[in-house]
Design an enzyme around this catalytic site. Structure first.
Site, PDB file in Angstrom:
ATOM      1  N   GLY A   1       0.827  -1.200   0.000  1.00  0.00           N
ATOM      2  CA  GLY A   1       0.000   0.000   0.000  1.00  0.00           C
ATOM      3  C   GLY A   1       0.862   1.250   0.000  1.00  0.00           C
TER       4      GLY A   1
ATOM      5  N   LYS B   1       7.925   0.022   5.930  1.00  0.00           N
ATOM      6  CA  LYS B   1       7.368   1.319   5.549  1.00  0.00           C
ATOM      7  C   LYS B   1       8.531   2.224   5.136  1.00  0.00           C
ATOM      8  CE  LYS B   1       4.492   5.163   7.196  1.00  0.00           C
ATOM      9  NZ  LYS B   1       3.682   5.693   8.309  1.00  0.00           N
TER      10      LYS B   1
ATOM     11  N   ASP C   1      -4.927   9.808  12.927  1.00  0.00           N
ATOM     12  CA  ASP C   1      -5.226   9.300  11.580  1.00  0.00           C
ATOM     13  C   ASP C   1      -5.769   7.884  11.667  1.00  0.00           C
ATOM     14  OD1 ASP C   1      -5.448   9.513   8.856  1.00  0.00           O
ATOM     15  OD2 ASP C   1      -3.397   8.859   8.451  1.00  0.00           O
TER      16      ASP C   1
END
Length: 873
Positions: free
Chosen positions: A662, A686, A777
């Site tokens: 992603g 990440k 978030d």
């Protein structure tokens, strides 16, 4: 009757000037009468006008090298003064008119009259390169002064007249090639001792050549009898043909051995290919090659497609230094190529393909012939590796080594062959990666064929340099990764063969630029995604083979793909639609809406209410369970886990799209496998895009948060990596424990558990950390599920620490915050809304409603439990 004058040569033919001044017209000195009409090589089209017969003083008519059609008009017979008639290299057809016998002064004729025997003065007869029919009349034997008979490249037929043998005192050129003459060559032809040119090839002539040919025709320089049906042996007397310049006997049925040509010192071209010569026991059938050592001007030696079985003699290096072409192909020649071949300093074409060559030094030997332009050694048994010295052949345009036993890697030195237009290394045992240097050969314009080898890795992105390449074949290797988008820059490609590999990912959208594609084959790979619709607009497409992949969705059926014979999609289980002839299931992108029953309405509304109330109850429980603490993140065994950029690059196959999980605002997340404490461990990486403003700050913020928190419902951090990549750019990444389950279709109980897990995580970071943390978030994509369906909250790039001075509870239970607006729209923290909304939310969470909400929750849960216990539900 001239229909086209592209050069405007006849623009002067008008009344403004006397006709003697017109272009191509010459008049006699005494009278203003046309004597010469010369219109040769002017690009004129049309027919020869019958009014040509009115030029009764005409002596020369030159119409050759144009495009005049139809037949020669019979009126030409009126030209009694005509001496020269040249009509060659047009498109004239039909027979020559008999009236041409009236041209009694003809000395140079370029058309065949039936009554030719009446033209006693005729010396030159030339009608080559037309479409004339008929035959050669026997009356030719009466032309005792004739020196040249040239009727080549027409449609003449029948037998070659025996009467031609009577012209032995004058005839020097007899050129009959490229017609339909049949039967045997008249023996009388070989009595024409003055012959210099004798061309009989490209006919249907049969029989043997006389054994004493070299003695009967001592002046013969050019003997062309190729592409006929001649049989027998090559005359041994050819060794006496001291004046021979060209001997071409290819594509016949000759057998036996080849005589010595030691006396033919003027020889330029010797061609005997396409016969059945050779085959002697003992392998000495190539010994005749040594006899060419005296031919110091020899340029071409062609012995292909025979039965030669002997080894190439070492004396091959003694041939002429002017030799340009050496063709041994399609025989049964064993062994190696002698090192003396390096003496042939002018050799440009070396063709030895389709033999039994097996020497280990062949390639290094031929690499010492720097003048080579075309090297063909395919279909042999050559072993070993391709030597780096192959790069010495800087003039090479064609290199074909297919169907051998070559192994190892392709040397990068091939990049020195910057004139290559055709490179074929297919059907060998070559391995390793495809060198990017090969893709850098922008000269490749015909074929790049590396198929049926063992190449691995990806297709180099440098393929974009092959902008003029016509055919690319990388099929049947072990290539992996994605098809590079740079392939779309190869705008001249017509044939792309990538089948039989391990390619992954989707077909790049950039391939829509390949408008000239005729064949595109990617079958038997691991490609996925939708079949691009741009194939419908490839108007030249003749085959699109997508079979045995993992494509899904609708098969295009418009444009050129309306033709079912063009496309193949078998072996793709998830495709649908397309042409009916493909027998694929219908596509159903939308499920029909069904009216919900009353029972299901109750279940859905109750489930939604319970989910909301559970969240509220979880938040209220925070007020009773507040505590503070601080925990540090360490590995399970207490060790300090370190990973490098190199290990992460390898774990993700170069951060390929295949491993992409992603992408977010400041970076992308990849899946990879690394060695942690001696065990292969799947991780989520990440990688921060440090070119993006705020990415570096987000990395530091997330590190600050993660070093202070640890909870079963938070994604576990393994370690971090901060350094530089292979280009020297800053590189920062966070390495998380890989959570296997992503977005799933969940039942109600799973959803309820996830809600509890998320609420527990938020309770921890809000109330149990030494310094409260706001996630900022929280959204579905930041909630990951492990193999036990336990939810873990991740991505703390926007998280904020709340200091005591930042949050102050007011007297009515609401809060004020100095935190700015952060997060994704629709998932932003409640603190950004108006104070009125905050009061309403605070009131909902107040102590006065706490007891009532818990009681309602318990009642609803009891109802749901009873509902799910019923068998018919």
């Amino acid at each position: 009757m001239i229909s086209d004058d592209p050069l405007g040569f006849l623009s002067s033919w008008n009344d403004s000037a006397h006709f003697c001044l017109w272009g191509g017209v010459s008049c006699s000195e005494r009278r203003d009468r046309v004597a010469v009409l010369d219109l040769n090589s002017r690009g004129l089209s049309g027919s020869i006008s019958p009014h040509i017969g009115n030029l009764t003083f005409l002596k020369q008519l030159h119409l050759y090298n144009n495009t005049f059609r139809n037949s020669i008009p019979p009126e030409i017979g009126r030209l009694r003064r005509l001496q020269v008639l040249r009509l060659s290299n047009n498109s004239l057809s039909g027979e020559i008119p008999s009236s041409i016998s009236g041209c009694s002064a003809l000395a140079d004729l370029e058309s065949i009259p039936p009554e030719l025997g009446l033209l006693n003065e005729l010396q030159f007869f030339n009608v080559d390169r037309n479409f004339l029919t008929g035959n050669i009349p026997s009356s030719f034997g009466n032309l005792t002064l004739i020196q040249e008979i040239r009727v080549s490249d027409n449609q003449l037929s029948g037998r070659v007249p025996e009467a031609l043998g009577r012209l032995k005192n004058s005839l020097e050129q007899l050129m009959l090639h490229i017609n339909y003459f049949d039967g045997e060559i008249p023996p009388s032809i070989f009595n024409l001792s003055l012959l210099v040119y004798l061309t009989l090839g490209h006919n249907q002539l049969q029989g043997n050549l006389p054994w004493n040919l070299g003695l009967l025709l001592p002046n013969l320089e050019y003997f062309y009898a190729a592409f006929s049906e001649l049989t027998g042996s090559l005359p041994a007397s050819l060794s006496n043909a001291t004046n021979m310049v060209q001997l071409q006997l290819q594509v016949n049925n000759f057998t036996g051995s080849v005589p010595s040509m030691a006396s033919s010192r003027n020889l330029l071209r010797f061609s005997i290919g396409g016969n059945s010569l050779g085959g002697e026991d003992g392998g000495g059938d190539l010994s005749f090659l040594s006899s060419f050592a005296g031919a110091r001007n020899l340029e071409a030696l062609v012995i292909d497609t025979n039965n030669f079985r002997g080894s190439i003699p070492e004396q091959i290096g003694n041939l002429s230094s002017s030799l340009l072409l050496l063709d041994f192909s399609t025989n049964q020649i064993p062994g190696s190529i002698p090192e003396s071949i390096r003496n042939l300093v002018s050799l440009q074409w070396l063709w030895a393909h389709e033999n039994k060559l097996s020497g280990t030094t062949i390639l290094s030997t031929v690499a010492n012939v720097p003048s080579l332009v075309d090297l063909r050694l395919y279909d042999n048994q050559i072993p070993g590796s391709i030597p780096p010295s192959i790069g010495n052949l800087s003039n090479l345009t064609v290199l074909r080594l297919a169907d051998n036993r070559l192994e190892g890697e392709i040397p990068a030195d091939v990049e020195n062959c910057r004139r290559l237009i055709n490179l074929d290394l297919s059907n060998n045992n070559l391995s390793g990666i495809i060198p990017p240097q090969i893709m850098g050969l922008s000269s490749l314009s015909i074929v790049l064929n590396l198929s049926h080898n063992h190449f691995n890795g990806g297709i180099p992105v440098e393929v974009e340099n092959l902008k003029t390449l016509n055919s690319l074949d990388l099929s049947h290797n072990m290539l992996s990764n994605n098809i590079p988008s740079s392939l779309g820059k190869c705008g001249s490609l017509e044939f792309v063969r990538l089948q039989g590999n391990l390619l992954q990912g989707q077909i790049p959208s950039t391939l829509d630029l390949l408008k000239g594609i005729q064949l595109f084959d990617v079958s038997s790979n691991n490609l996925s995604g939708q079949i691009p619709r741009f194939f419908e607009n490839m108007n030249f497409l003749q085959l699109l083979n997508l079979s045995y992949n993992k494509f899904e969705g609708e098969v295009p059926a418009s444009g050129v793909l309306k033709n079912v014979s063009i496309i193949s999609v078998i072996g793709n289980d998830k495709v649908c639609g397309g042409l009916a002839e493909l027998n694929l299931p219908r596509c159903s992108f939308r499920q029909p809406k069904k009216k919900l029953s009353y029972k299901w309405k109750v279940v859905i509304s109750t489930s939604s209410s319970v989910a909301f109330l559970v969240i509220v109850a979880s938040c209220l429980s925070v007020l009773w369970m507040k505590r503070k603490g601080k925990r540090n993140i360490v590995s399970d065994d207490g060790s300090d886990i370190r990973v490098s950029y190199q290990s992460l690059h390898k774990a993700t196959d170069g951060f390929s799209e295949t491993n992409l999980l992603g992408a977010g605002s400041f970076g992308s997340v990849y899946k990879g496998v690394v060695d942690i404490n001696g065990k292969d461990t799947t991780i989520a990486i990440k990688v921060f895009n440090l070119q993006r403003r705020g990415a570096s700050k987000s990395f530091m913020a997330e590190c600050e948060v993660l070093k202070n928190i640890r909870h079963r419902n938070l994604v576990r951090i393994v370690t971090v990596c901060s350094g530089v990549d292979y280009q020297g750019n800053d590189f920062k990444a966070l390495i998380y424990e890989f959570v296997v389950n992503g977005s799933l279709s969940l039942n109600f109980r799973q959803r309820l558990n996830i809600v509890i897990h998320v609420a527990s995580a938020l309770d921890y970071i809000h109330n149990l950390c030494e310094t409260p943390i706001v996630h900022c978030d929280l959204k579905p994509s930041n909630v990951l599920l492990d193999e036990d369906m336990v939810a873990h909250v991740g991505d703390f790039g926007l998280a904020t620490f709340l200091q005591p001075s930042v949050v102050n509870l007011s007297s009515d239970g609401t809060s004020s915050s100095s935190i700015g607006i952060k997060g994704t729209v629709g998932y932003a923290p409640p603190g950004i809304y108006s104070s009125l909304a905050m009061r309403v939310i605070s009131y909902i969470f107040s102590f006065r409603l706490r007891t009532q909400i818990i009681e309602i929750s318990n009642s609803l849960l009891s109802i749901i439990k009873k509902i799910f216990s019923r068998k018919n539900w």
